[in-house]
Design an enzyme around this catalytic site. Structure first.
Site, short mmCIF file in Angstrom:
data_model
loop_
_atom_site.label_atom_id
_atom_site.label_comp_id
_atom_site.label_asym_id
_atom_site.label_seq_id
_atom_site.Cartn_x
_atom_site.Cartn_y
_atom_site.Cartn_z
N GLU A 27 -1.93 -5.21 -10.65
CA GLU A 27 -3.50 -5.17 -10.51
C GLU A 27 -4.00 -5.07 -11.90
O GLU A 27 -4.92 -5.55 -12.11
CB GLU A 27 -4.06 -4.20 -9.59
CG GLU A 27 -3.62 -4.42 -8.26
CD GLU A 27 -4.03 -3.45 -7.31
OE1 GLU A 27 -5.23 -3.12 -7.35
OE2 GLU A 27 -3.36 -2.89 -6.35
N HIS A 50 -7.85 -7.15 -4.30
CA HIS A 50 -7.12 -6.75 -3.00
C HIS A 50 -5.58 -6.58 -3.31
O HIS A 50 -5.21 -7.61 -3.46
CB HIS A 50 -7.71 -7.63 -1.67
CG HIS A 50 -6.88 -7.16 -0.42
ND1 HIS A 50 -7.26 -6.27 0.16
CD2 HIS A 50 -5.84 -7.73 0.30
CE1 HIS A 50 -6.73 -6.21 1.49
NE2 HIS A 50 -5.78 -6.92 1.37
N ASN A 54 -13.42 -8.90 -5.86
CA ASN A 54 -12.75 -7.94 -5.52
C ASN A 54 -11.36 -8.07 -5.80
O ASN A 54 -10.92 -9.33 -6.05
CB ASN A 54 -12.89 -7.98 -4.06
CG ASN A 54 -11.97 -6.85 -3.15
OD1 ASN A 54 -12.02 -5.65 -3.84
ND2 ASN A 54 -11.39 -7.01 -2.06
N MET A 105 -14.22 0.95 -1.11
CA MET A 105 -13.67 1.13 0.33
C MET A 105 -14.66 0.99 1.44
O MET A 105 -14.32 1.31 2.63
CB MET A 105 -13.05 2.63 0.61
CG MET A 105 -11.65 2.59 -0.60
SD MET A 105 -10.57 1.31 -0.52
CE MET A 105 -10.02 1.52 1.28
N ASP A 129 -12.15 -9.96 3.15
CA ASP A 129 -10.80 -10.38 2.45
C ASP A 129 -10.28 -11.91 2.84
O ASP A 129 -9.29 -12.20 2.62
CB ASP A 129 -9.58 -9.31 3.16
CG ASP A 129 -9.82 -7.85 2.73
OD1 ASP A 129 -10.28 -7.90 1.61
OD2 ASP A 129 -9.27 -6.96 3.43
N THR A 148 -16.88 -12.88 0.38
CA THR A 148 -17.76 -13.31 1.55
C THR A 148 -17.94 -12.53 2.63
O THR A 148 -17.32 -11.44 2.80
CB THR A 148 -17.23 -14.66 1.90
OG1 THR A 148 -15.87 -14.51 2.62
CG2 THR A 148 -17.14 -15.78 1.02
N GLY A 150 -10.02 4.82 -9.75
CA GLY A 150 -10.68 4.08 -10.69
C GLY A 150 -9.51 3.82 -11.68
O GLY A 150 -10.12 3.43 -12.77
N SER A 151 -8.44 3.54 -11.46
CA SER A 151 -7.50 3.11 -12.37
C SER A 151 -7.47 1.45 -12.71
O SER A 151 -7.36 0.96 -13.89
CB SER A 151 -6.01 3.21 -12.06
OG SER A 151 -5.60 2.21 -10.73
N1 NHR Z 1 -17.25 -6.59 2.46
C1 NHR Z 1 -17.08 -7.85 2.85
N2 NHR Z 1 -18.20 -8.13 3.68
N3 NHR Z 1 -16.34 -8.62 2.47
C2 NHR Z 1 -15.27 -8.52 1.87
O1 NHR Z 1 -14.35 -9.33 1.73
C3 NHR Z 1 -15.04 -7.18 1.44
C4 NHR Z 1 -16.23 -6.24 1.59
C5 NHR Z 1 -16.11 -4.99 1.36
C6 NHR Z 1 -15.10 -4.39 0.64
C7 NHR Z 1 -12.73 -4.65 -0.21
C8 NHR Z 1 -11.75 -4.61 0.91
C9 NHR Z 1 -10.23 -4.67 0.29
O2 NHR Z 1 -9.88 -5.00 -0.93
C10 NHR Z 1 -14.07 -5.38 0.15
C11 NHR Z 1 -13.97 -6.67 0.76
C12 NHR Z 1 -12.79 -1.51 2.69
C13 NHR Z 1 -12.37 -2.04 4.18
C14 NHR Z 1 -12.66 -1.08 5.32
O3 NHR Z 1 -12.29 -1.27 6.34
C15 NHR Z 1 -11.76 -3.14 4.27
C16 NHR Z 1 -11.62 -4.04 3.30
C17 NHR Z 1 -11.88 -3.89 1.84
C18 NHR Z 1 -12.57 -2.54 1.65
N4 NHR Z 1 -13.24 0.21 5.03
C19 NHR Z 1 -13.82 1.02 6.01
C20 NHR Z 1 -15.32 0.86 6.42
O4 NHR Z 1 -15.78 1.07 7.61
C21 NHR Z 1 -13.74 2.39 5.50
C22 NHR Z 1 -12.40 2.67 5.20
C23 NHR Z 1 -12.27 4.20 4.46
O5 NHR Z 1 -13.35 4.77 3.94
O6 NHR Z 1 -11.22 4.49 3.82
O7 NHR Z 1 -16.11 0.30 5.82
O8 NHR Z 1 -9.30 -4.28 0.95
C1 GAR Z 2 -6.19 -0.54 -5.73
O1 GAR Z 2 -4.66 -0.79 -5.06
C2 GAR Z 2 -7.00 -1.64 -4.99
O2 GAR Z 2 -6.42 -2.68 -5.08
C3 GAR Z 2 -7.09 -0.98 -3.81
O3 GAR Z 2 -7.26 0.24 -3.82
C4 GAR Z 2 -6.64 0.90 -5.02
C5 GAR Z 2 -7.59 1.29 -5.94
O4 GAR Z 2 -6.93 2.15 -7.08
N1 GAR Z 2 -8.35 -1.56 -2.88
C6 GAR Z 2 -8.44 -1.58 -1.66
O5 GAR Z 2 -7.45 -1.23 -0.98
C7 GAR Z 2 -9.83 -2.05 -1.20
N2 GAR Z 2 -9.78 -1.78 0.20
P1 GAR Z 2 -8.01 2.34 -8.19
O6 GAR Z 2 -9.04 3.26 -7.58
O7 GAR Z 2 -7.09 3.30 -9.00
O8 GAR Z 2 -8.26 1.17 -8.87
#
Ligand code: NHR
Ligand code: GAR
Length: 214
Positions: A171, A106, A104, A87, A142, A138, A13-14
């Site tokens: 970030e 990323h 989001n 996540m 990503d 969307t 949560g930073s």
């Molecule tokens: N959902 C959609 N439909 N589109 C995006 O652009 C999204 C999204 C949900 C989350 C954040 C994203 C990132 O910034 C985000 C963007 C999680 C995963 C993933 O693979 C991928 C991208 C992002 C967040 N998650 C696994 C899953 O099965 C679980 C991984 C884990 O728990 O560690 O959901 O990177």
């Molecule tokens: C951040 O670096 C963020 O960009 C990334 O996880 C970290 C969360 O840190 N997000 C993802 O990788 C989404 N898939 P935080 O909890 O301290 O904000």
């Protein structure tokens, strides 16, 4: 009336903390986590912000989790849903329900390195410049419209942890700034996946890595 946002987290949560600390002209109506152990929950609660856990492990399908999460979010009637280290991937139905209201951060310069382990990906690819991207969400993960990016150098002796920390500091500056613009009504959807920031200007500086001999 100040605009209302809900922040979704999964961990530390930073980014959430940076948003809370920025004194933005908006109300954080709630912080929601999919994991009860997310450290960010305590941080938010300590600041008097309502916190909710919607534990994805208690739902049989992604659709069921997304439906429960959507109901919880809508209970706070936010104008914007802010993903800050959230996540869990969303179903297309969830994205459609909040279209244009999901943002989001990323940890890479998209479209490079979508998905997970972005700093590892950047080191493996040998790029010299890396960073972070704020984008609207969307259904294609990503790949949503980009609002803003910040760049950092990749240094010769970098490790995943060093690089992640350098990107994270960016970030914490970029995300509050984008939310300030949003609160001021300055983000304009130009269509075709393009967002304009009204009244912003192009910085003329450049980042060259490595630099020529000092
Ligand atoms: N959902 C959609 N439909 N589109 C995006 O652009 C999204 C999204 C949900 C989350 C954040 C994203 C990132 O910034 C985000 C963007 C999680 C995963 C993933 O693979 C991928 C991208 C992002 C967040 N998650 C696994 C899953 O099965 C679980 C991984 C884990 O728990 O560690 O959901 O990177
Ligand atoms: C951040 O670096 C963020 O960009 C990334 O996880 C970290 C969360 O840190 N997000 C993802 O990788 C989404 N898939 P935080 O909890 O301290 O904000």
């Amino acid at each position: 009336m100040r605009a209302r946002i809900v922040i979704l987290i999964s961990g530390r949560g930073s980014n959430m903390a940076a948003i809370l600390a920025a004194g933005l002209p908006l109300q954080v109506a709630a912080v929601i986590s999919n994991l009860p152990e997310a450290d960010g929950l305590e941080l938010a609660a300590a600041q008097g912000i309502p916190t909710v856990v919607v534990d994805h492990r208690l739902y049989p399908t992604r659709a069921a989790f997304d439906a429960a999460l959507a109901e919880t979010i809508e209970g706070y009637a936010p104008q914007l849903v802010v993903l800050a280290g959230f996540m869990r991937l969303f179903t297309a139905e969830f994205v459609a329900r909040f279209r244009g209201r999901l943002i989001n951060i990323h940890p890479s310069l998209l479209p490079s390195f979508p998905g997970l382990h972005t700093h590892r990906q950047a080191l493996a690819a040998g790029v010299r410049i890396h960073g972070c991207t704020v984008h609207f969400v969307t259904e294609q993960v990503d790949h949503g419209p980009i609002v803003a990016q910040a760049a950092v150098p990749v240094l010769a002796d970098d490790t995943e942890a060093l690089l992640a920390a350098r990107v994270l500091r960016c970030e914490h500056v970029l995300y509050p700034r984008v939310l300030q613009w949003w609160a001021e009504g300055r983000l304009e959807d130009q269509g075709g996946g393009r967002i304009r920031v009204r009244g912003s200007f192009r910085s003329s500086g450049s980042l060259m890595t490595p630099e020529p001999d000092a």
